[in-house]
Design a protein around this motif. Structure first.
Motif, PDB file in Angstrom:
ATOM      1  N   THR A 150       1.786   5.857  14.010  1.00  0.00           N
ATOM      2  CA  THR A 150       1.194   5.333  12.778  1.00  0.00           C
ATOM      3  C   THR A 150       1.039   6.446  11.749  1.00  0.00           C
ATOM      4  OG1 THR A 150      -0.715   4.203  11.806  1.00  0.00           O
ATOM      5  CG2 THR A 150      -1.171   5.665  13.659  1.00  0.00           C
ATOM      6  N   GLN A 187     -13.544   1.993   7.956  1.00  0.00           N
ATOM      7  CA  GLN A 187     -12.076   1.934   7.877  1.00  0.00           C
ATOM      8  C   GLN A 187     -11.666   0.599   7.274  1.00  0.00           C
ATOM      9  OE1 GLN A 187     -11.526   2.166  12.498  1.00  0.00           O
ATOM     10  NE2 GLN A 187      -9.628   1.317  11.739  1.00  0.00           N
ATOM     11  N   GLY A 188     -10.363   0.348   7.191  1.00  0.00           N
ATOM     12  CA  GLY A 188      -9.877  -0.842   6.498  1.00  0.00           C
ATOM     13  C   GLY A 188     -10.391  -2.144   7.087  1.00  0.00           C
ATOM     14  N   ARG A 189     -10.375  -2.237   8.412  1.00  0.00           N
ATOM     15  CA  ARG A 189     -10.789  -3.497   9.030  1.00  0.00           C
ATOM     16  C   ARG A 189     -12.286  -3.743   8.852  1.00  0.00           C
ATOM     17  NH1 ARG A 189      -8.060  -1.768  14.486  1.00  0.00           N
ATOM     18  NH2 ARG A 189      -6.851  -0.689  12.913  1.00  0.00           N
ATOM     19  N   ASN A 205       3.212  -3.721   4.345  1.00  0.00           N
ATOM     20  CA  ASN A 205       3.457  -2.987   5.596  1.00  0.00           C
ATOM     21  C   ASN A 205       4.369  -3.770   6.533  1.00  0.00           C
ATOM     22  OD1 ASN A 205       3.297  -1.410   7.910  1.00  0.00           O
ATOM     23  ND2 ASN A 205       1.103  -1.588   8.163  1.00  0.00           N
ATOM     24  N   ASP A 214      -4.927  -5.656  -0.930  1.00  0.00           N
ATOM     25  CA  ASP A 214      -5.052  -4.832   0.271  1.00  0.00           C
ATOM     26  C   ASP A 214      -4.333  -3.548  -0.092  1.00  0.00           C
ATOM     27  OD1 ASP A 214      -4.760  -3.460   2.613  1.00  0.00           O
ATOM     28  OD2 ASP A 214      -4.219  -5.182   3.829  1.00  0.00           O
ATOM     29  N   ARG A 273      -1.838   1.368   0.777  1.00  0.00           N
ATOM     30  CA  ARG A 273      -0.768   2.288   0.357  1.00  0.00           C
ATOM     31  C   ARG A 273      -0.445   2.082  -1.126  1.00  0.00           C
ATOM     32  NH1 ARG A 273       0.188   0.311   5.475  1.00  0.00           N
ATOM     33  NH2 ARG A 273       0.116   1.869   7.146  1.00  0.00           N
ATOM     34  N   SER A 298      -7.924   0.597   3.432  1.00  0.00           N
ATOM     35  CA  SER A 298      -8.004   1.548   4.526  1.00  0.00           C
ATOM     36  C   SER A 298      -7.691   2.898   3.904  1.00  0.00           C
ATOM     37  CB  SER A 298      -6.983   1.210   5.616  1.00  0.00           C
ATOM     38  OG  SER A 298      -6.881   2.316   6.491  1.00  0.00           O
ATOM     39  N   LYS A 323      -4.818   5.944   4.877  1.00  0.00           N
ATOM     40  CA  LYS A 323      -3.442   6.099   4.417  1.00  0.00           C
ATOM     41  C   LYS A 323      -3.468   6.897   3.108  1.00  0.00           C
ATOM     42  CE  LYS A 323      -3.132   2.282   7.177  1.00  0.00           C
ATOM     43  NZ  LYS A 323      -4.281   1.700   7.883  1.00  0.00           N
ATOM     44  N   ARG A 357       9.092   0.740  14.438  1.00  0.00           N
ATOM     45  CA  ARG A 357       8.600   1.431  13.240  1.00  0.00           C
ATOM     46  C   ARG A 357       8.393   2.916  13.495  1.00  0.00           C
ATOM     47  NH1 ARG A 357       2.709   0.592  10.464  1.00  0.00           N
ATOM     48  NH2 ARG A 357       2.137   1.800  12.316  1.00  0.00           N
TER      49      ARG A 357
HETATM   50  N1  F0G Z   1      -4.200  -3.202   5.754  1.00  0.00           N
HETATM   51  C1  F0G Z   1      -2.988  -2.639   5.955  1.00  0.00           C
HETATM   52  C2  F0G Z   1      -1.872  -2.963   5.027  1.00  0.00           C
HETATM   53  C3  F0G Z   1      -2.806  -1.757   7.027  1.00  0.00           C
HETATM   54  O1  F0G Z   1      -1.605  -1.213   7.226  1.00  0.00           O
HETATM   55  C4  F0G Z   1      -3.900  -1.465   7.880  1.00  0.00           C
HETATM   56  C5  F0G Z   1      -3.739  -0.547   9.018  1.00  0.00           C
HETATM   57  C6  F0G Z   1      -5.136  -2.082   7.625  1.00  0.00           C
HETATM   58  C7  F0G Z   1      -5.249  -2.939   6.549  1.00  0.00           C
HETATM   59  C8  F0G Z   1      -6.336  -1.849   8.499  1.00  0.00           C
HETATM   60  O2  F0G Z   1      -6.857  -0.595   8.270  1.00  0.00           O
HETATM   61  O3  F0G Z   1      -6.613   0.628  10.446  1.00  0.00           O
HETATM   62  O4  F0G Z   1      -8.167   1.437   8.632  1.00  0.00           O
HETATM   63  O5  F0G Z   1      -8.710  -0.595   9.943  1.00  0.00           O
HETATM   64  N2  F0G Z   1      -2.625  -0.150   9.432  1.00  0.00           N
HETATM   65  C9  F0G Z   1      -2.353   0.815  10.492  1.00  0.00           C
HETATM   66  C10 F0G Z   1      -0.888   0.859  10.776  1.00  0.00           C
HETATM   67  C11 F0G Z   1      -3.189   0.680  11.707  1.00  0.00           C
HETATM   68  O6  F0G Z   1      -0.509   1.533  11.760  1.00  0.00           O
HETATM   69  O7  F0G Z   1      -0.093   0.278  10.046  1.00  0.00           O
HETATM   70  P1  F0G Z   1      -7.637   0.267   9.388  1.00  0.00           P
END
Ligand code: F0G
Length: 458
Positions: A49, A98-100, A185, A214, A217, A254, A257, A405
């Protein structure tokens, strides 16, 4: 394709070790052929990741020393808020861990039983939080995204006609939120154009549906707009980012990134006072007080600096350049990838490359395991193994894509590392017909790909 040299030099290093092929084969067998079970120390190059795996700058480390760890009203929070105001132009910013966590705090405000949420493509945790809130998640990716071979500059876009059709079908009053994932993503780190954001915002506004970015990135997305969309070549990344955020009502991020930190997240609300109040009420029991939201003061300071650094154009040119370099090298050698290559990763089209392995024998996973055995490189599958089973029937679902990936951590690996990755994949491609598929021998009911055990099958 030329490699764009790092716009930095290296001051602190972490040693890498590579196990022998025999040892790698033993370790992965012992771990049930699941790369999430592997100890990181057994991995040579880790492309699992790009999330939270980046290197911080000297300015970020220095800023950490100024962290104010007061429970309430810390200066670190005020500094982060000021940075966010300058970049995004919103009224309210809530740090979270974090993002979630941002998804957990925010999405249930807009979504509940019987509601729907539509996205260009939901990331898995976002989809999970839509469903945990009782709502249904609907993806509306443009058809160009499904065709990995044909170039299209904005494969991350929302299919506007489908979005309108979904709204007509379910009724605007039942659509709790439109979520635009930038970059997209799951479709391969593919960008969304400004025009598509504008069009999506117009549909949202017409039907009075909140538009949520969201924005994990967003800086990489802004760079693609600058380099690919008419009328943006002379605008700065900051101006482009500002315009992107102007079309939405709120964002979830999140920060692991494009925040350039190892842990952190943000919620932003443009102006809606009731929404701001509700976020504040929910964040206290779920994440912590408003001025820290589950992070230490020093984390907030590192993030304030990281947000600025990720908008620097020479950084983004190098950053996006790394994925392009690896992707072009693979493509030239006949390894199929989602093309053009996205911002944070190269998505190898394993379904196409390993066409002798059916979706329910997980070609994306088969290639990921082989890459570890071949060269100690770790990556992950984004396909049917990750998607799982229909919760009602227990049937294995068939994913839109069978991707392997190769996600690139920020400011971590060099050109020589990427060459090692390319060479390993090119070697595997030459004997691709010998690769086995995989069968699951043991799996939990939810998010199985993290802990399932598998075995090879011919
Ligand atoms: N939104 C997107 C577009 C993401 O790619 C991710 C996490 C999250 C939300 C959640 O964020 O991990 O900080 O809780 N993507 C990682 C990945 C885990 O490997 O693509 P998070």
């Amino acid at each position: 394709m030329e490699y764009i040299a790092e716009p930095f030099k290296i001051k602190s290093v972490e040693p890498l070790k590579i196990l022998s092929r025999e040892e790698r084969e033993r370790r992965i067998r012992e771990e049930g052929y699941n790369l999430f079970n592997l100890r990181a120390e057994y991995v040579y190059i880790d492309l699992m990741t790009d999330s939270g795996t980046g290197a911080m700058s000297q300015r970020q480390w220095a800023a950490m020393m100024t962290g104010d760890e007061a429970y309430a009203g810390a200066q670190s929070y005020l500094r982060l808020r000021e940075t966010c105001r300058n970049i995004f132009g919103y009224a309210f910013f809530q740090p979270v861990h974090q993002g979630r966590a941002a998804e957990k705090v925010f999405l249930p405000i807009l979504l509940s039983e019987g509601k729907f949420s539509v996205s260009n493509t939901f990331f898995d945790t976002t989809r999970a939080h839509v469903e945990l809130a009782g709502a249904e998640a609907i993806d509306c990716a443009v058809p160009e995204a499904m065709d990995t071979e044909t170039p299209y500059p904005f494969k991350g876009n929302m299919d506007i006609e489908r979005l309108k059709a979904v709204i007509a079908e379910h009724g605007a009053q039942n659509i709790g939120a439109i979520v635009m994932t930038v970059t997209n993503n799951s479709a391969g780190g593919q960008p969304v154009s400004m025009q598509n954001l504008r069009d999506t915002a117009a549909v949202a506004k017409k039907h009075n549906i909140p538009l949520v970015l969201d924005a994990a990135r967003y800086a990489e997305n802004a760079y693609f707009i600058k380099t690919r969309e008419d009328g943006y070549a002379d605008k700065s990344i900051r101006e482009i980012a500002r315009e992107m955020f102007s079309y939405a009502d709120a964002f979830l991020m999140s920060a692991k990134k494009d925040g350039l930190v190892n842990m952190g997240g943000l919620i932003g609300v443009k102006e809606d006072a009731l929404l701001i109040q509700t976020v504040k009420e929910r964040v206290i029991p779920l994440e912590g007080f408003i001025t820290y939201g589950g992070l230490a003061g020093r984390d907030l300071d590192a993030l304030a600096v990281g947000l600025e650094e990720a908008l620097e154009e020479d950084y983004l040119r190098y950053r996006v350049g790394q994925a392009q370099y690896l992707g072009e090298k693979l493509r030239e050698a006949g390894v199929p990838v989602q093309y053009p290559v996205g911002g944070h990763a190269v998505f190898v089209d394993a379904g196409n490359m390993l066409s002798h392995i059916p979706y329910d024998r997980f070609p994306g996973h088969a290639l990921a395991v082989e890459l570890y055995k071949e060269a100690g490189i770790r990556c992950c599958e984004i396909g049917s193994f990750m998607l799982g089973r229909d919760p009602k029937t227990g049937q294995q679902l068939k994913s839109m894509f069978e991707f392997t990936r190769l996600a690139i951590p920020r400011r971590v690996y060099t050109q020589a590392h990427l060459d090692q990755v390319a060479n390993a994949l090119i070697n595997i491609n030459a004997r691709k017909h010998t690769l086995p598929g995989y069968r699951i021998t043991d799996e939990p009911p939810v998010l199985r790909h993290f802990t399932a055990r598998l075995e090879p099958v011919r």
